[in-house]
Design a protein around this motif. Structure first.
Motif, PDB file in Angstrom:
ATOM      1  N   TRP A 128       0.791  -1.138   0.131  1.00 13.36           N
ATOM      2  CA  TRP A 128      -0.161   0.034   0.100  1.00 13.36           C
ATOM      3  C   TRP A 128       0.942   1.366  -0.026  1.00 13.36           C
ATOM      4  N   ASN A 130       0.838   5.618   0.233  1.00 15.49           N
ATOM      5  CA  ASN A 130       0.029   6.932   0.355  1.00 15.49           C
ATOM      6  C   ASN A 130       0.876   7.908  -0.073  1.00 15.49           C
ATOM      7  N   VAL A 135       2.890   2.630   3.028  1.00 15.04           N
ATOM      8  CA  VAL A 135       1.966   2.506   4.223  1.00 15.04           C
ATOM      9  C   VAL A 135       2.448   1.323   5.095  1.00 15.04           C
ATOM     10  N   VAL A 141      -3.072   1.825  11.977  1.00 19.71           N
ATOM     11  CA  VAL A 141      -3.066   1.417  10.791  1.00 19.71           C
ATOM     12  C   VAL A 141      -2.986  -0.243  10.838  1.00 19.71           C
ATOM     13  N   ASP A 159      -4.851  11.722   7.100  1.00 22.67           N
ATOM     14  CA  ASP A 159      -5.342  10.376   6.509  1.00 22.67           C
ATOM     15  C   ASP A 159      -5.845  10.555   5.150  1.00 22.67           C
ATOM     16  N   SER A 160      -5.992  11.512   4.411  1.00 19.16           N
ATOM     17  CA  SER A 160      -6.802  11.692   3.368  1.00 19.16           C
ATOM     18  C   SER A 160      -6.391  10.863   2.110  1.00 19.16           C
ATOM     19  N   GLY A 161      -4.999  10.601   2.010  1.00 19.16           N
ATOM     20  CA  GLY A 161      -4.446  10.027   0.748  1.00 19.16           C
ATOM     21  C   GLY A 161      -3.588  10.963  -0.022  1.00 19.16           C
ATOM     22  N   PHE A 163      -4.498   7.025  -1.757  1.00 23.16           N
ATOM     23  CA  PHE A 163      -4.132   5.543  -1.265  1.00 23.16           C
ATOM     24  C   PHE A 163      -4.133   4.903  -2.498  1.00 23.16           C
ATOM     25  N   ARG A 164      -3.213   3.925  -2.968  1.00 25.02           N
ATOM     26  CA  ARG A 164      -3.139   3.103  -3.911  1.00 25.02           C
ATOM     27  C   ARG A 164      -2.631   1.786  -3.602  1.00 25.02           C
ATOM     28  N   CYS A 165      -3.306   0.614  -4.243  1.00 27.92           N
ATOM     29  CA  CYS A 165      -2.634  -0.762  -3.733  1.00 27.92           C
ATOM     30  C   CYS A 165      -1.577  -1.242  -5.137  1.00 27.92           C
ATOM     31  N   SER A 178      -5.726   5.539  -7.828  1.00 32.67           N
ATOM     32  CA  SER A 178      -5.640   6.411  -6.340  1.00 32.67           C
ATOM     33  C   SER A 178      -7.303   6.599  -5.933  1.00 32.67           C
ATOM     34  N   ASN A 180      -9.059   8.805  -2.547  1.00 31.52           N
ATOM     35  CA  ASN A 180      -8.793   9.667  -1.374  1.00 31.52           C
ATOM     36  C   ASN A 180     -10.039   9.652  -0.214  1.00 31.52           C
TER      37      ASN A 180
END
Length: 283
Positions: A128, A130, A135, A141, A159-161, A163-165, A178, A180
């Motif tokens: 993950w 951010n 992350v 977390v 913690d808004s991002g 985020f991607r995987c 991504s 958010n």
């Protein structure tokens, strides 16, 4: 080639090579084929996919599937031998996607859960990100379901991002788009300045611009007050022109966030108001 790719053909051969006149191949507890001299017999489930070189004993297996992964073993009585190898068959990854349980969260009151999945792929591992930072697990977390889910407990404004995987296996990888979180917070950390200064004494006749700032998402509604009473002024700026001594006194700014239902007042009785108020100088 190990791991092997789904749909490909693999050949399992003995090293060093020997000449075999008979034997059989099996995977785990399931027989694949047996041969004697020039004759070979393929067991159900492998018909049309498996064949053996009756001289070297090499097994060729076509149209591989993930279920073909396992411990392959060849045995022969002429000469007497047994050999084995574990074969892993992996499906390439495609279409990595994220699912968010809810994207609009209130700071310190809700948790954010993001799940990562692929439409195709096997033997998966997950990482993950951010933004540009990886992350890692911490007090708030958590990773679950083999790291395919990211849970952030009691989200903060940081913690808004985005985020991607990243999903990967031994033969391929893929990255999601991504996402958010929208984290509502505040108002807090309020500040009030007069003409860009923290000064409290100004001369009569001056023009004053008071600026009220608050950290808030969505932006806070601001209401101004004078000597403890609200005045007909809203917004971040209160302007006074050619002030007179009667306008001396404490000015206040009230902030309210309709999403978090939190309010904050920059001037309050009983606090040290030295940095939050000003008095006009009487002459």
């Amino acid at each position: 080639m190990n791991p092997a790719v789904v749909g490909s053909t693999v050949t399992l051969s003995l090293t060093p090579s020997v000449s075999l006149t008979s034997g059989n191949w099996a995977v785990d507890e399931t027989f694949i084929l047996t041969w004697l001299g020039e004759q070979q017999a393929v067991f159900p489930g492998y018909s049309g996919r498996a064949s053996v070189n009756v001289t070297s004993g090499a097994l060729m297996l076509r149209a591989l599937t993930v279920s073909d992964s396992g411990l392959y073993q060849v045995q022969s009585g002429h000469p007497l031998l047994k050999a084995s190898v574990f074969l892993t068959v992996v499906e390439p990854i495609s279409n990595v996607t994220l699912r968010v349980n809810r994207s609009d969260l209130i700071e310190h009151q809700a948790s954010g859960l993001i799940s990562c999945s692929v439409s195709i792929g096997s033997s998966l591992s997950f990482r993950w990100m951010n933004g540009s930072s990886e992350v890692t697990a911490a007090d708030r977390v958590q990773f679950t379901d083999g790291n395919s889910s990211l849970n952030i407990v009691r989200v903060s404004r940081y913690d808004s991002g985005p985020f991607r995987c990243e999903a990967f296996n031994p033969i391929s990888n893929g990255t999601s788009d991504s996402v958010n979180f929208t984290v509502s917070y505040g108002p807090d950390n309020m500040r009030l300045t007069v003409n860009g200064l923290n000064a409290t004494v100004f001369s009569a006749g001056s023009n004053l611009s008071m600026l009220c700032l608050a950290e808030s998402n969505p932006p806070a509604q601001l209401q101004w007050g004078f000597r403890g009473n609200l005045v007909n002024a809203t917004g971040t700026m209160l302007e006074l022109f050619h002030v007179i001594p009667d306008q001396s006194g404490p000015y206040s700014c009230l902030a309210f966030n309709s999403r978090t239902n939190i309010s904050d007042l920059i001037i309050s009785p009983g606090l040290d108001l030295s940095k939050q108020q000003f008095w006009l100088e009487k002459k």
